[in-house]
Design a protein around this motif. Structure first.
Motif, PDB file in Angstrom:
ATOM      1  N   PRO A 103       6.568  -2.858  -0.162  1.00 28.52           N
ATOM      2  CA  PRO A 103       5.470  -1.893  -0.083  1.00 28.52           C
ATOM      3  C   PRO A 103       4.489  -2.152   1.061  1.00 28.52           C
ATOM      4  O   PRO A 103       3.937  -3.243   1.179  1.00 28.52           O
ATOM      5  N   GLY A 104       4.332  -1.133   1.884  1.00 22.74           N
ATOM      6  CA  GLY A 104       3.386  -1.201   2.990  1.00 22.74           C
ATOM      7  C   GLY A 104       3.931  -1.761   4.275  1.00 22.74           C
ATOM      8  O   GLY A 104       3.269  -1.680   5.315  1.00 22.74           O
ATOM      9  N   SER A 105       5.135  -2.342   4.245  1.00 23.30           N
ATOM     10  CA  SER A 105       5.707  -2.965   5.438  1.00 23.30           C
ATOM     11  C   SER A 105       6.919  -2.174   5.924  1.00 23.30           C
ATOM     12  O   SER A 105       7.657  -1.601   5.127  1.00 23.30           O
ATOM     13  N   THR A 106       7.129  -2.193   7.219  1.00 21.67           N
ATOM     14  CA  THR A 106       8.266  -1.475   7.804  1.00 21.67           C
ATOM     15  C   THR A 106       9.531  -2.325   7.736  1.00 21.67           C
ATOM     16  O   THR A 106       9.487  -3.509   7.415  1.00 21.67           O
ATOM     17  N   GLY A 107      10.659  -1.711   8.071  1.00 23.16           N
ATOM     18  CA  GLY A 107      11.909  -2.444   8.193  1.00 23.16           C
ATOM     19  C   GLY A 107      12.694  -2.563   6.899  1.00 23.16           C
ATOM     20  O   GLY A 107      12.358  -1.953   5.879  1.00 23.16           O
ATOM     21  N   ALA A 131      13.507   1.885   0.731  1.00 24.23           N
ATOM     22  CA  ALA A 131      13.532   2.538   2.044  1.00 24.23           C
ATOM     23  C   ALA A 131      12.256   3.321   2.316  1.00 24.23           C
ATOM     24  O   ALA A 131      11.846   3.491   3.459  1.00 24.23           O
ATOM     25  N   THR A 132      11.611   3.819   1.264  1.00 23.60           N
ATOM     26  CA  THR A 132      10.392   4.609   1.444  1.00 23.60           C
ATOM     27  C   THR A 132       9.228   3.951   0.694  1.00 23.60           C
ATOM     28  O   THR A 132       8.471   4.610   0.000  1.00 23.60           O
ATOM     29  N   ALA A 133       9.147   2.644   0.814  1.00 23.85           N
ATOM     30  CA  ALA A 133       8.105   1.904   0.092  1.00 23.85           C
ATOM     31  C   ALA A 133       6.717   2.354   0.530  1.00 23.85           C
ATOM     32  O   ALA A 133       6.381   2.328   1.710  1.00 23.85           O
ATOM     33  N   ALA A 134       5.919   2.800  -0.421  1.00 27.58           N
ATOM     34  CA  ALA A 134       4.558   3.262  -0.130  1.00 27.58           C
ATOM     35  C   ALA A 134       3.621   2.071   0.023  1.00 27.58           C
ATOM     36  O   ALA A 134       3.873   0.999  -0.524  1.00 27.58           O
ATOM     37  N   PRO A 135       2.539   2.225   0.771  1.00 20.21           N
ATOM     38  CA  PRO A 135       1.565   1.138   0.885  1.00 20.21           C
ATOM     39  C   PRO A 135       1.058   0.696  -0.482  1.00 20.21           C
ATOM     40  O   PRO A 135       0.882   1.515  -1.385  1.00 20.21           O
ATOM     41  N   GLU A 136       0.844  -0.591  -0.606  1.00 20.84           N
ATOM     42  CA  GLU A 136       0.373  -1.133  -1.872  1.00 20.84           C
ATOM     43  C   GLU A 136      -1.144  -0.992  -1.977  1.00 20.84           C
ATOM     44  O   GLU A 136      -1.861  -1.319  -1.028  1.00 20.84           O
ATOM     45  N   PRO A 137      -1.659  -0.512  -3.105  1.00 18.65           N
ATOM     46  CA  PRO A 137      -3.116  -0.418  -3.270  1.00 18.65           C
ATOM     47  C   PRO A 137      -3.765  -1.793  -3.176  1.00 18.65           C
ATOM     48  O   PRO A 137      -3.176  -2.805  -3.568  1.00 18.65           O
ATOM     49  N   GLY A 172       9.112  -6.455  16.126  1.00 20.45           N
ATOM     50  CA  GLY A 172       8.567  -5.109  16.103  1.00 20.45           C
ATOM     51  C   GLY A 172       8.253  -4.502  14.751  1.00 20.45           C
ATOM     52  O   GLY A 172       7.880  -3.334  14.673  1.00 20.45           O
ATOM     53  N   GLU A 173       8.370  -5.271  13.662  1.00 16.64           N
ATOM     54  CA  GLU A 173       7.998  -4.744  12.352  1.00 16.64           C
ATOM     55  C   GLU A 173       6.509  -4.957  12.104  1.00 16.64           C
ATOM     56  O   GLU A 173       5.875  -5.817  12.722  1.00 16.64           O
ATOM     57  N   MET A 174       5.959  -4.176  11.185  1.00 17.94           N
ATOM     58  CA  MET A 174       4.556  -4.298  10.810  1.00 17.94           C
ATOM     59  C   MET A 174       4.489  -4.620   9.323  1.00 17.94           C
ATOM     60  O   MET A 174       4.960  -3.841   8.490  1.00 17.94           O
ATOM     61  N   LEU A 175       3.925  -5.758   9.007  1.00 21.17           N
ATOM     62  CA  LEU A 175       3.849  -6.226   7.635  1.00 21.17           C
ATOM     63  C   LEU A 175       2.451  -6.004   7.073  1.00 21.17           C
ATOM     64  O   LEU A 175       1.453  -6.256   7.757  1.00 21.17           O
ATOM     65  N   GLN A 176       2.392  -5.540   5.844  1.00 19.65           N
ATOM     66  CA  GLN A 176       1.109  -5.436   5.150  1.00 19.65           C
ATOM     67  C   GLN A 176       0.881  -6.695   4.327  1.00 19.65           C
ATOM     68  O   GLN A 176       1.822  -7.247   3.755  1.00 19.65           O
ATOM     69  N   GLY A 177      -0.372  -7.121   4.276  1.00 19.59           N
ATOM     70  CA  GLY A 177      -0.711  -8.273   3.459  1.00 19.59           C
ATOM     71  C   GLY A 177      -2.057  -8.084   2.793  1.00 19.59           C
ATOM     72  O   GLY A 177      -2.812  -7.172   3.142  1.00 19.59           O
ATOM     73  N   LEU A 178      -2.334  -8.922   1.830  1.00 20.55           N
ATOM     74  CA  LEU A 178      -3.650  -8.969   1.204  1.00 20.55           C
ATOM     75  C   LEU A 178      -4.253 -10.336   1.519  1.00 20.55           C
ATOM     76  O   LEU A 178      -3.596 -11.369   1.348  1.00 20.55           O
TER      77      LEU A 178
END
Length: 270
Positions: A112-116, A39-45, A59-65
């Motif tokens: 990590p890093g993504s919403t929802g 629920a509180t996943a921090a952004p991934e380094p 409406g979600e925001m996904l982090q990727g590499l």
């Protein structure tokens, strides 16, 4: 307590215990299915590539590499397993980069890093959004690669988007069948929210397919991957690694298979 009374109470206690177990499993199933989420996943380094963000239609925001390859080379779109991380694939990004092939590894919603919060519907939406984001940058030269749970995302994505090809590492017929085999004492079909029925979707995947599976896999049995392979349309190829299980399947030989498959797709493209 008399023996008769004890014998009457014992079955009732067993029924209550079973109903309690079913309830616990039902309400905790997504925590079990998506152990990498929080629920509180921090952004991934950023351990490799560039950190990017993908907006989903809901409406979600996904982090990727993202490791960008040459413009005339394919790019691999990676969907990892349920307890995995995008940052764990620096070894693959580096190997692909030696051939000037790009890699995008997306962090599912709730990871990590993504919403929802994760769900089957959400992850399938994430897969399509990631493909569309990458398509805007790499054009039509995209090879979809799914591992474990991510093979269900890969199958759905390739069935609905014009990928060049599909690589499935430790795939399954469905999460439903895997869960039924693992928990035969539970009414899994009635309880399961996210069945990931790749068996019902693989027919839409007409692109070339590479199946990779470890013979010693005790998480997703080889038989499940083979069954999916059997019902998949040509062209297809399966490679089985005799000494590999579920979490130790990546090695130089398998990375070589991935690279050869991707480069063969490029060579066959008009």
């Amino acid at each position: 307590m008399s023996a008769i009374r004890y014998l009457l109470i014992l079955p009732l206690a067993a029924v209550v215990a079973y109903i309690t177990l079913v309830g616990v499993v039902y309400f905790s199933q997504r925590a079990l299915l998506y152990p990498g989420a929080g629920a509180t996943a921090a952004p991934e380094p950023t351990s490799w590539g560039e950190t990017v963000h993908v907006k989903t239609p809901d409406g979600e925001m996904l982090q990727g590499l993202y490791s960008q390859g040459d413009s005339d080379k394919p790019c691999v779109l990676l969907f990892f397993g349920n307890g995995d991380r995008a940052g764990n694939y620096g070894f693959l990004a580096q190997a692909l980069a030696t051939r000037r092939i790009g890699l995008l590894a997306i962090s599912y919603r709730g990871y990590p890093g993504s919403t929802g919060s994760p769900s089957e519907r959400g992850l399938l939406t994430d897969g399509l959004a990631a493909f569309d984001w990458l398509s805007a940058r790499a054009g039509s030269r995209i090879v979809v690669l799914g591992r474990s749970l991510g093979t269900g995302v890969a199958v759905n994505t390739a069935g609905n988007r014009p990928a060049m090809g599909v690589i499935l590492v430790s795939p399954y017929l469905s999460v439903l069948l895997v869960a039924q085999a693992r928990y035969p004492f539970l009414p899994v079909k009635a309880l399961l929210k996210d069945p990931f029925r790749s068996d019902l979707k693989i027919a839409k995947v007409r692109q070339p397919k590479l199946f990779l599976h470890g013979r010693l896999d005790d998480s997703i049995p080889l038989s499940s991957g083979q069954a999916l392979y059997e019902i998949a349309a040509e062209p297809k190829r399966m490679v089985i690694y005799d000494g590999a299980g579920h979490n130790d399947i990546w090695n130089d030989s398998m990375i070589g298979e991935v690279i050869r498959f991707v480069e063969a797709l490029q060579g066959n493209r008009p």
